[in-house]
Scaffold this active site. Structure first.
Site, mmCIF file in Angstrom:
data_model
loop_
_atom_site.group_PDB
_atom_site.id
_atom_site.type_symbol
_atom_site.label_atom_id
_atom_site.label_comp_id
_atom_site.label_asym_id
_atom_site.label_seq_id
_atom_site.Cartn_x
_atom_site.Cartn_y
_atom_site.Cartn_z
ATOM 1 N N ARG A 114 0.831 -1.213 0.000
ATOM 2 C CA ARG A 114 0.000 0.000 0.000
ATOM 3 C C ARG A 114 0.861 1.257 0.000
ATOM 4 O O ARG A 114 0.458 2.292 -0.535
ATOM 5 C CB ARG A 114 -0.963 -0.004 1.184
ATOM 6 N N GLU A 145 -19.039 4.609 0.400
ATOM 7 C CA GLU A 145 -18.299 4.057 -0.730
ATOM 8 C C GLU A 145 -19.096 4.052 -2.032
ATOM 9 O O GLU A 145 -18.538 4.283 -3.119
ATOM 10 C CB GLU A 145 -17.824 2.634 -0.396
#
Length: 317
Positions: free
Chosen positions: A13, A61
């Site tokens: 990440r 989201e």
């Protein structure tokens, strides 16, 4: 056999975060959207340097995907960021209808994928996301193996027109691919050449495949290791050419055995060259809470499991 060196373990990440920092400087059309996980997705530098191109959507989201789709109409290149479970399962309808069906240039970037999310447990450890995303027409699916490759992939998908799912992870893992290496979407990377068995691996299992190849070499078994960073489009040519030599294959992935890389490989073998295959993957179950190392051991997603799968598949030649 070619040897690879861990040049310093990092989380994938953070490779995404480094890629976004560079994209922010290079491409004024790149916009970042986050669902209340700035630190987890390593968006900190992008937000600091380009606040006018950073949108904090909050824990919404579905709205994030809809907004991203809309931004593409004005020529922006939106990169959405949240956990893999929330990037796919929670918003599948929005991705299908607003992004894939409409062929919108949205980059869906997903951290904390697979079992190696760790202690947060089964509710967050999505193991079905590759299958969900690869079934969407026109969706490119990428699953990177280390920090360097994740950074390179982040840069590459900005230049690719069309929807992309980029999958990466939370844990610190070996960093062994070249720094600033070229990332070609849909092009497999041959890591080691061999004659007895092909190991096709993706994501965190690539390093484990290299460790397995070293262990197999000590047993007199020559393993060819291929890094499949792009699940879709799959580099069928590279796989079939390797199988023409070795005549058996092990697929390795941090994903459900159903719907992932292994099934994609099985399809091309069935259509072109039926070949013995063994699968290293989660055997149709949810995960559980534990450290990444504990979980990868329990669910047999490590180099020892790959060695055992190779020994099984070679008996089936």
């Amino acid at each position: 056999m070619k040897k690879y060196t861990n040049t310093g373990s990092k989380d994938t990440r953070s490779g995404f975060g480094a890629g976004m920092t560079e994209l922010g400087q290079k491409n004024e059309n790149v916009v970042a959207l986050c669902a209340d996980l700035i630190g987890s997705l390593k968006f900190d530098d992008f937000k600091k340097n380009h606040p006018e191109r950073f949108l904090q959507i909050g824990i919404a989201e579905a709205n994030m995907i809809g907004i991203a789709a809309g931004l593409t109409i004005g020529g922006k290149i939106p990169f959405t960021g949240t956990f893999a479970n929330f990037s796919t399962g929670r918003v599948y309808d929005q991705i299908r209808q607003s992004v894939a069906y409409s062929d919108k240039n949205v980059k869906i970037c997903a951290s904390h994928a697979g079992l190696t999310l760790g202690e947060d447990g089964a509710t967050h450890q999505i193991l079905e996301d590759i299958g969900l995303m690869k079934m969407l027409p026109g969706m490119t699916v990428i699953n990177t193996c280390d920090y360097n490759q994740t950074k390179a992939a982040t840069l590459a998908i900005a230049d690719h027109h069309g929807p992309v799912y980029l999958r990466f992870g939370r844990p610190v893992v070996p960093n062994f691919t070249p720094e600033n290496g070229n990332f070609e979407i849909g092009k497999a990377v041959m890591l080691t050449e061999g004659s007895d068995v092909t190991i096709v691996a993706t994501g965190h299992l690539v390093w484990e495949a290299l460790l397995a190849a070293e262990a197999l070499e000590a047993k007199g078994i020559s393993a060819e290791v291929i890094n499949i960073h792009t699940i879709k489009p799959l580099d069928e040519k590279a796989i079939l050419e390797s199988l023409a030599k070795t005549r058996c294959v092990v697929t390795a992935e941090e994903h459900n055995i159903l719907g992932g890389l292994g099934e994609s490989v099985a399809r091309i073998l069935a259509l072109n060259n039926p070949t013995p295959q063994e699968f290293v993957a989660v055997n149709d179950s949810f995960g559980e809470s534990g450290t990444p190392e504990q979980l990868m051991g329990k669910y047999k997603l490590n180099n020892q499991a790959i060695v055992e799968a190779v020994e099984r598949v070679m008996k089936r030649k």
